[in-house]
Design an enzyme around this catalytic site. Structure first.
Site, PDB file in Angstrom:
ATOM      1  CG  ASP A 193      -1.712   1.203   1.510  1.00 22.58           C
ATOM      2  OD1 ASP A 193      -1.749   2.099   0.643  1.00 22.58           O
ATOM      3  OD2 ASP A 193      -2.350   1.266   2.584  1.00 22.58           O
ATOM      4  CG  HIS A 366      -4.150   4.380   3.523  1.00 31.21           C
ATOM      5  ND1 HIS A 366      -4.216   3.228   2.792  1.00 31.21           N
ATOM      6  CD2 HIS A 366      -5.364   4.976   3.400  1.00 31.21           C
ATOM      7  CE1 HIS A 366      -5.413   3.130   2.228  1.00 31.21           C
ATOM      8  NE2 HIS A 366      -6.133   4.187   2.579  1.00 31.21           N
TER       9      HIS A 366
END
Lengths: 547, 547
Positions: A193, A366
């Site tokens: 990610d 994130h």
């Protein structure tokens, strides 16, 4: 054990959204995630954006399994369309993700289109030549996993979305221990990610938002509204917990949020005593200081609960002086103005509006730079392929991989459609297949193409002008004009009719009678006249009718 | 000395942009600032947004003077349109502002439309019944002033845009001493910049950006590009100074930036040795490590220098691996996606892109909460009218005024068009005039209205479908269809023609021959059919031609 594993991202690279990655080995295919994206400004009239899945449609053996990392729309939203496009045998997902997609597939009448299987953290599942293990990851929705995928003697770690939250609300931290074990065994490739790869430091724990609620709630006398993503179960749980402590009852408003709260409660992911929940119509019976409203609309979506509340258009919830609205989310790029509009409307109604720019009421889901470095150190991958992000984010992630000692030749900066081969010699790009976008517009999937969007763009800028000309043999009546979205000086329409009439007369005098030619000439000379007079370029559509 | 002063904001309230405020006393009118705004998404095809200035057009005595606080477009951009709309006697502005607007008025052929007068800091000027004093303020363009406006025995302080930069690049700080003196004399009303009224703390000094440049530049081996607002003279000066220290020459790219640098150098607001400046065509002769390119495009504007460079479409400047691009600005809300696109393109070309989200390469030009509090303490106004901002910002400024001890009844939360009267009894709302927006689209000013925008919106979403039906007495040929921006399943167009034909036949059979009625029926039944089949609503335009 001596073939090659092929990895093909169909979405999520060079963009935020529509994540989807194909893994191929031994003639079989699995797909990790099937996400959608939301349309951008230039996607005029488009409702949803999907990955181009034609590659999967054409696979002779179909898709052995779709494995989902978590339940966000950018990872599961294209699932109904994938099931209609390709032949999918099984869908694997963790328990909450399964609950969410069941509801989605049910709405599409697709509950029986593939076998739904629960993916448990820990014991690997065998999917033909693939061995897939789910590793617990923390994110902004519960029950997220990374996938350790083994095939052809190669081991790949595919992180899904995550952050290193050391104090997550459910206590289920990113399993750094298991990631380290995998690293010790030898990871051939990491797909990681990249969303926050440009951001220094560490993303704060979800718990920070609960602490903000704990500061804010006790001081308020009026209603409190909290708007967040409908899938942010822990965000809602924290708001509900603090509400309980300060004697407020809770009303959940907005279809998707009500649905998700139901699913999460039924599956044990949320803990809300029955007596604490109000139906919207019961709100009127309770003084504002005993209310907490959880609602959708944190992105300023036009028909969402918060937008309707802001515009005094909600049947059950209103906002007045003394109320507090907490927008517990960050606008997705492109939604800023709509969110600002909602904030302004709520402020005009007298509410105090707290949002992420001015109060710690939101944290990202994130990992930032230092977390990415930690994962790189734990997993120690031989090769790295940044995924899930715009190019700048992928490039920043690649930079971190270089810093971590991954050789530049083992860092794959791929695009959607890049075919990456992984074998004993490492990871490398071997091919490029067609990958792009499929637009959903109304009931149509894939029928709106670039040419329609180009026409819509043109129409949106200066409107349309239709010239209706009637020919009777070689005589022409004075043409009629129909304009929509186009305006000009008062005298311009007359001048335009004169010009169209002149053009027709001249052509007919020269015995030009072919409709196509007449239309072309009308189009060009009227277009030029209008541009000269107005500097506008409406779409000019000449209609020539022979009688 | 016993009349009343009336203050009417025509723009800048409830929005960021198109600032313009009317002051009326003793039958005369002055206008502070004449700004424009940029169109929002929903302003399809619109180029610029102006305040509705019809109130000024209708003033029998015209406008005595326009007084400008500084040279930003949201304060001076509507000036050419104002000069065409209303009878304006004088324009007063400080030296740099005057230089900038002279160039603008010259382009519009309006240099002689009003008398241009230089406003000096300090000595007040008499404008009929008004006495106007300019007070030095620091902002993101040099030569900014606040205005102390006296009329009818009242004293108003109108801040313009400002921050409390204690170390501005030109050493010309916000004159807190003079503001305190005015406060001691007794200020009846403060009109204050609210842009950052929601933000806690203090806006950093412009010098912080120079320090960032000083950290970044010496380490770079490739080209350095700095993109900022073309008017940010001190930003450019700082970049040029650091470039000089590290042995780089400077090339200014982009029409507006070249123009502004010329004006600023000629007037002594920038100090750039002649030998340091390169023409774009000379760049090729210099190694990248000796180049600094200053360019427009910090908002991702489609035709700007940086966008053209990012898309490899600039004649003189290209970007390659090893180069550094600094976007020294914050995206104006609504421009985020375009700026991200440019960053991604530049990153793909191999450049490292530093922007305000990840490096201290930009500071705001507007005062934050603690600075607003300081101004309120210095000026100690009897009444406060927050200006220059969206409603949430005005509301936050009002809250700060309350905290500072201004009674709630003396805080005026006005809108564009609100008429505020100020006299010995204080400030209060007495009337509301029409105030709104005037759109500039191509050569047209004000001819594009809501109805055209509504049509453009509709056309942009699902396109247009034209039905051409030819009647011959009571017989109808099979109608033709023309679609633009609308698509549907293949069989739909045939089905639609069938439906149109059926509708016509039935109506003609019932002796309905009136064109308008035929069109209405065609519109409704074809529209319904298409919606049922596609869930799309193209604009349906039936054209019925009688032969």
């Amino acid at each position: 054990m001596n073939g090659a594993l092929r990895i093909i991202p169909l979405g999520g690279l060079g963009e935020v959204g529509k994540n989807m990655t194909v893994y191929e080995a031994g003639g079989e295919t699995i797909v990790v995630d099937a996400g959608l994206a939301f349309p951008r400004d230039e996607h005029l009239g488009v409702d949803l954006v999907l990955p181009d899945m034609s590659y999967l449609a054409e696979l002779p053996g179909g898709v052995r399994a779709v494995v989902l990392t978590h339940g966000h729309e950018d990872h599961v939203g294209a699932l109904p369309y994938l099931l209609r496009t390709a032949n999918v045998r099984e869908i694997w997902a963790t328990r909450l993700t399964l609950g969410l997609i069941k509801s989605k597939l049910d709405e599409h009448g697709l509950l029986r289109a593939a076998e739904l299987r629960e993916l448990e953290v820990g014991p690997p599942v065998e999917l033909g030549p693939f061995r897939v293990e789910a590793v617990r990851m923390a994110h902004s929705i519960p029950d997220c996993v990374a996938l350790a995928i083994e095939a052809e003697g190669m081991l790949v770690v595919h992180t899904g979305d995550y952050k290193l939250d050391h104090t997550p609300i459910d206590g289920l931290k990113t399993d750094v221990g298991r990631l380290a074990e995998l690293g010790n065994r030898g990871v051939d490739l990491l797909l990681g990610d990249s969303t926050n790869a440009e951001r220094p430091g560490v993303t704060p724990s979800e718990r920070v938002v609960g602490e903000a609620f704990r500061q804010i709630f006790p001081l308020r006398e009026g209603r409190i509204l909290v708007s967040s993503f409908a899938s942010n179960v822990h965000r809602m749980q924290q708001a509900i917990d603090v509400a309980g402590d300060v004697g407020r009852k809770v009303c959940v408003v907005g279809r998707s949020m009500r649905k998700n709260v139901n699913i999460a409660r039924n599956l044990g992911y949320m803990d809300v005593p029955d007596g604490m929940l109000l139906r919207p119509e019961e709100l009127a019976e309770l003084p504002p200081r005993e209310q907490l409203v959880l609602c959708t609309g944190s992105q300023g979506e036009p028909l969402s609960a918060l937008t309707r509340i802001a515009y005094h258009d909600h049947p059950a919830v209103s906002v007045e002086r003394g109320d507090t609205v907490i927008i517990s989310a960050k606008p997705v790029p492109g939604n800023e103005l709509r969110v600002h509009d909602a904030i302004n409307r709520l402020a005009q109604a007298g509410a105090e509006v707290l949002h992420q720019e001015i109060a710690p009421v939101h944290v990202s889901g994130h990992a930032c730079k230092e977390e990415l470095r930690t994962i790189l150190s734990l997993v120690r991958p031989k090769a790295v392929m940044p995924v899930h992000g715009e190019f700048r984010m992928l490039a920043a992630h690649a930079e971190l991989a270089r810093d971590a000692g991954v050789p530049a030749s083992a860092i794959v900066l791929a695009e959607n459609g890049t075919v990456v081969q992984l074998d004993a010699e490492g990871a490398r790009v071997v091919d490029q297949i067609t990958a792009g976008v499929t637009f959903v517009d109304g009931l149509g999937v894939g029928d709106v193409k670039d040419v329609a969007l180009r026409d819509r763009r043109r129409l949106s800028e200066d409107g349309v002008l239709i010239i209706v000309a009637t020919l009777n043999g070689d005589a022409a009546a004075r043409p009629e004009l129909i304009a929509r979205g186009f305006t000009g000086p008062d005298e311009l329409l007359d001048e335009t009719r004169d010009e169209a009439e002149r053009v027709l007369r001249e052509l007919l005098a020269e015995d030009v009678l072919e409709i196509k030619l007449l239309q072309e000439h009308l189009h060009d000379s009227v277009g030029q006249l209008i541009y000269d007079r107005t500097r506008r370029r409406p779409m000019i559509l000449p209609v020539v009718v022979e009688v």
